[in-house]
Design an enzyme around this catalytic site. Structure first.
Site: not given
Ligand SMILES: Cc1cc2nc3c(=O)[nH]c(=O)nc-3n(C[C@H](O)[C@H](O)[C@H](O)COP(=O)(O)OP(=O)(O)OC[C@H]3O[C@@H](n4cnc5c(N)ncnc54)[C@H](O)[C@@H]3O)c2cc1C
Length: 311
Positions: A191, A229, A187, A136
Site C-alpha cells: 500500500g 514487492t 496483485r 490499481d
Molecule cells: C508492481 C507494483 C504495483 C503496485 N501497485 C500498487 C497499487 O495499485 N496500489 C498501491 O497502493 N500500491 C501499489 N504498489 C506500491 C506498493 O504498495 C508499495 O508502496 C511499494 O511496493 C513499496 O513497498 P515494498 O513492498 O517494496 O516494501 P518496502 O518494505 O516498502 O520496501 C522494501 C525494500 O524495497 C526497496 N524499495 C521499496 N520502495 C522503493 C523505492 N520507492 N525506491 C527505491 N527502493 C525501494 C528498498 O530496498 C526497501 O528497503 C505497487 C507496487 C508494485 C511493485
C-alpha cells in the site's frame, strides 16, 4: 513510525504547486533527468521502448499511463481516449498486452457511472485484442467502490481483469477471501497511500506480517497470484512457501516497479521465476513520483543531486 511519517510528509509535498512546477521542469527533460529513474518517459513510444528492453531480458511488463484524481468529466474522457490510443500502440508494437489503470483517472471522483462507462469503453477495445487490464488500488477512500466495480464487471463475464489489495489496510484479509472465492486474480501490495489508524496498520512490522499472511493464502488458494514487492524478506518467504506447498514457479508471478531493485528483478528471472515490471509513463507523473520518494527517503538525495546538477 518513520515509515508513516515519511509517507505523510511526501503526501503533503505532493500537493505543493511550486515543487510540482520545479520537478516538472527538470524531472524528465533529458534522458538522464532524475524522474526517469522511476518513469519510462512522457510518451507511449518511450514506454514501448522501455518495455521492449525489459522483455528482451526475459521479464514481463504492464504499462501504466499515469494520471489520477481527475476532477472533470472532460479530462476523464481525454484519459479514456488516451488509454485506447495506448492499446492501439501496444498492439502495433508487438509487446506484451498488459496495462494497469486507476479509476480516478477515468472520472471516479466526479461520477461513478461515467468512470464505469469509460472503463467499459477501454475493455471493449482491450478484450478482443487479449489485453489483461489491472485496476490499481488507490487510497482507502476508494477501496469499496473499486472492489464493487470490479466485482460487477467480473459477474458480467469480464475475465481478463484483475484487482489489487493492500496488506496495510485492516480490511484486506477479508477482501482477499472474497476475491479468492470469486476466482479473481489479485496483485498483493503493501500500500502506497498515507492512511489513518482507523483503517490501516501504522507499524511497518504489522503491514509486513499481514503481507505474509495474505501472500501465503494467495499462493496456495489464489488465482494467478501477483506478489508485488521489492522486499527481500517477503520474496524469500514467498519462494519458501511456494516450494514447501508444491506450488511451481509457473503458478504465480512477482511484480516490481520500473527502476526499483533491478538486481533482484534479474536474479528472480535467473532462478526461473516469473517477474513482471510495472512501467509508468506519461505527463502526469508527479504524484506517482512523490509516492516513490515517500517509500524511500534516500531517493531524495538522488533527486536533489539531479535538480541541482541540471540547473
Ligand atoms: C508492481 C507494483 C504495483 C503496485 N501497485 C500498487 C497499487 O495499485 N496500489 C498501491 O497502493 N500500491 C501499489 N504498489 C506500491 C506498493 O504498495 C508499495 O508502496 C511499494 O511496493 C513499496 O513497498 P515494498 O513492498 O517494496 O516494501 P518496502 O518494505 O516498502 O520496501 C522494501 C525494500 O524495497 C526497496 N524499495 C521499496 N520502495 C522503493 C523505492 N520507492 N525506491 C527505491 N527502493 C525501494 C528498498 O530496498 C526497501 O528497503 C505497487 C507496487 C508494485 C511493485
Amino acid at each position: 513510525m518513520l515509515h508513516v511519517a515519511s509517507k505523510a510528509f511526501f503526501h503533503l509535498l505532493a500537493q505543493n504547486g511550486v515543487l510540482k512546477k520545479l520537478a516538472s521542469r527538470f524531472g524528465m527533460r533529458h534522458p538522464t533527468s532524475f524522474a526517469r529513474r522511476f518513469i519510462a518517459g512522457e510518451t507511449v513510444e518511450e514506454a514501448i521502448e522501455a518495455a521492449r528492453a525489459i522483455q528482451t531480458r526475459g521479464l514481463a511488463i504492464t504499462l501504466d499511463l499515469l494520471g489520477e484524481s481527475v476532477t472533470d468529466l472532460e479530462r476523464a474522457d481525454v484519459a479514456t481516449r488516451e488509454y485506447i490510443a495506448v492499446l492501439h500502440a501496444v498492439t502495433e508494437s508487438g509487446i506484451e498486452r498488459n496495462v494497469s489503470l486507476k479509476l480516478t483517472q477515468l472520472g471516479l471522483d466526479v461520477d461513478k457511472a461515467s468512470a464505469v462507462d469509460n472503463l467499459r469503453k477501454i475493455l471493449e477495445r482491450a478484450e478482443p485484442a487479449d489485453f489483461f487490464v489491472r485496476i490499481d488500488m488507490e487510497s482507502s477512500a476508494y477501496t469499496d467502490v473499486t472492489l464493487e466495480i470490479f466485482e460487477t464487471l467480473w459477474r458480467h463475464g469480464h475475465r481478463r481483469i484483475g484487482v489489487v489489495l493492500q496488506s496495510g489496510l485492516l480490511r484486506s484479509e477479508k477482501d482477499l477471501a472474497r476475491m479468492i472465492a470469486l476466482g479473481a486474480g489479485v496483485r498483493l501490495v503493501k500500500g502506497a497511500y498515507k492512511e489513518s489508524k482507523a483503517v490501516a496498520y501504522q507499524n511497518k512490522a504489522d503491514v509486513d506480517a499481514a503481507y505474509v499472511r495474505m501472500m501465503k493464502s494467495l499462493i496456495t488458494d489464489g488465482h494467478d497470484p501477483a506478489i508485488a514487492t521489492h522486499d527481500p524478506a517477503m520474496l524469500d518467504l514467498a519462494r519458501a512457501w511456494a516450494r514447501d506447498h508444491g506450488v511451481g514457479p509457473e503458478r504465480f508471478e512477482f511484480q516490481m516497479l520500473f527502476g526499483i531493485r533491478r538486481d533482484l528483478q534479474a536474479k528472480l528471472v535467473q532462478e526461473g521465476y516469473r517477474m513482471r515490471v510495472y512501467i509508468p509513463f506519461g505527463r502526469e507523473w508527479f504524484p506517482y513520483f512523490m509516492r516513490r520518494l515517500g517509500e524511500r527517503p534516500a531517493n531524495v538525495a538522488f533527486v536533489m543531486k539531479g535538480i541541482f546538477g541540471e540547473r
